[in-house]
Design a protein around this motif. Structure first.
Motif: not given
Length: 370
Positions: A181, A185, A218, A221-222
């Protein structure tokens, strides 16, 4: 359930009883056969029945005393040993009295007692014989039981080792999945950046879509902070990017209105909830119907209650699939895990060809001042 467990043990219990009866029958037959070989005058049958009943009863009582002494813990060991010693003395005394009534009932008991030395060797021999027999059988049974317990412990140890190996393999698989993972990305962003550099000069709209799509990825994800939450304004910004992407997709045929009301700056929420509900409109809604435009309304009250409302015409798909949407189901699970204590309400409704979603969350406990 108790009845079933009882009946399941009956065959084992009866098998044990039959085995004991058979062993005692062989034992008595052997001793009687030895008396016949030695040409000893046999007593009446009731004499043998009486004395063997005493011997067999003493055997089982002494076995029970040994079990009590060594299976009930150290606190009961002294009591068990005293119990066994008392049984031995009681056996010798009862045996002496029974011999008196069988051998010399007409003789005064005190006269018979003075000849006690003549009867003592045989009485002590039988007492020692059945004592050692009880100890041997009891010890054999316990050795077999301890061996079974050791085998079971070894099987459990092997099973624990196998389970540990399985857990370690699962953890390794999770670690590998986590590493993938992290890598995937990175590769995806590189590919998007490369595609952007190729199309930015020839198709500004496609390049803009790639930028917006990269930002959405993005964010998914974070985007979260240490508390696992995001500022609502940040999620609203990504919702506006999602609308912009779909405007490139539909052009002038997209009929959707979005309204926001309230000050979202000081509130945080678990990420992707509002984005998921908005994406559900694009996934299942008919946005090309100008007579029935879709509507998304997001507001927050001064008391910190967040409200989401969406309404859209339904595509030509079974309505049951809307209420069973994976996105809605996952959103409900995440809301239950986070806001079940604070309070939330997520409901869907289908009215003819219009599908609506309503969500309200009490965010007063999630207020964060910057």
């Amino acid at each position: 359930m108790q009845h079933e467990r009882h009946t399941s043990l009956d065959p084992i219990r009866w098998r044990t009883i039959r085995l004991h009866v058979l062993c005692w029958a062989i034992y008595v037959a052997y001793e009687m056969y030895m008396l016949v070989l030695m040409k000893v005058d046999l007593e009446p049958a009731y004499i043998y029945i009486l004395f063997y009943s005493l011997n067999i009863s003493y055997f089982y009582l002494l076995s029970a005393a040994l079990t009590f002494a060594f299976d009930k813990g150290r606190n009961q060991r002294a009591k068990g040993v005293l119990m066994a010693a008392g049984l031995i003395l009681a056996y010798i005394l009862v045996k002496f009295i029974m011999n008196y009534f069988v051998d010399a009932p007409a003789v005064a008991f005190n006269v018979y007692a003075r000849g006690f030395r003549k009867n003592m060797p045989l009485i002590f021999f039988r007492a020692f014989h059945f004592t050692m027999l009880a100890i041997f059988v009891w010890a054999s049974g316990h050795i077999a039981r301890y061996r079974r317990m050791a085998d079971q412990a070894e099987q459990q140890r092997l099973q624990l080792r196998a389970d540990k190996a399985e857990v370690e393999n699962a953890l390794m698989a999770v670690q590998n999945a986590y590493l993938r993972q992290q890598i995937n990305p990175h590769l995806l962003f590189n590919a998007l950046n490369f595609t952007y550099s190729r199309v930015v000069d020839t198709s500004p709209e496609a390049a803009r879509c790639l930028i917006l799509l990269t930002g959405l990825l993005r964010f998914s994800l974070d985007s979260t902070g240490e508390d696992g939450l995001v500022n609502i304004n940040d999620e609203l910004k990504e919702i506006s990017h999602l609308l912009e992407i779909n405007r490139f997709r539909f052009g002038d045929n997209m009929h959707l209105e979005m309204e926001t009301e309230g000050d979202f700056e000081n509130y945080r929420i678990i990420p992707l909830i509002l984005l998921t509900l908005t994406e559900n409109v694009f996934k299942h809604g008919n946005l090309t119907n100008s007579s029935s435009p879709a509507l998304i309304r997001i507001s927050i009250t001064r008391e910190g209650e967040l409200n989401f409302f969406s309404s859209n015409a339904i595509k030509s798909i079974p309505t049951g699939r809307l209420s069973k949407s994976t996105g809605l189901r996952n959103a409900r699970i995440r809301l239950e895990n986070t806001y079940s204590a604070a309070g939330f309400n997520l409901c869907t409704q289908t009215d003819q060809d219009i599908f609506t979603v309503r969500l309200s969350i009490r965010l007063s406990g999630s207020l964060v001042r910057h």
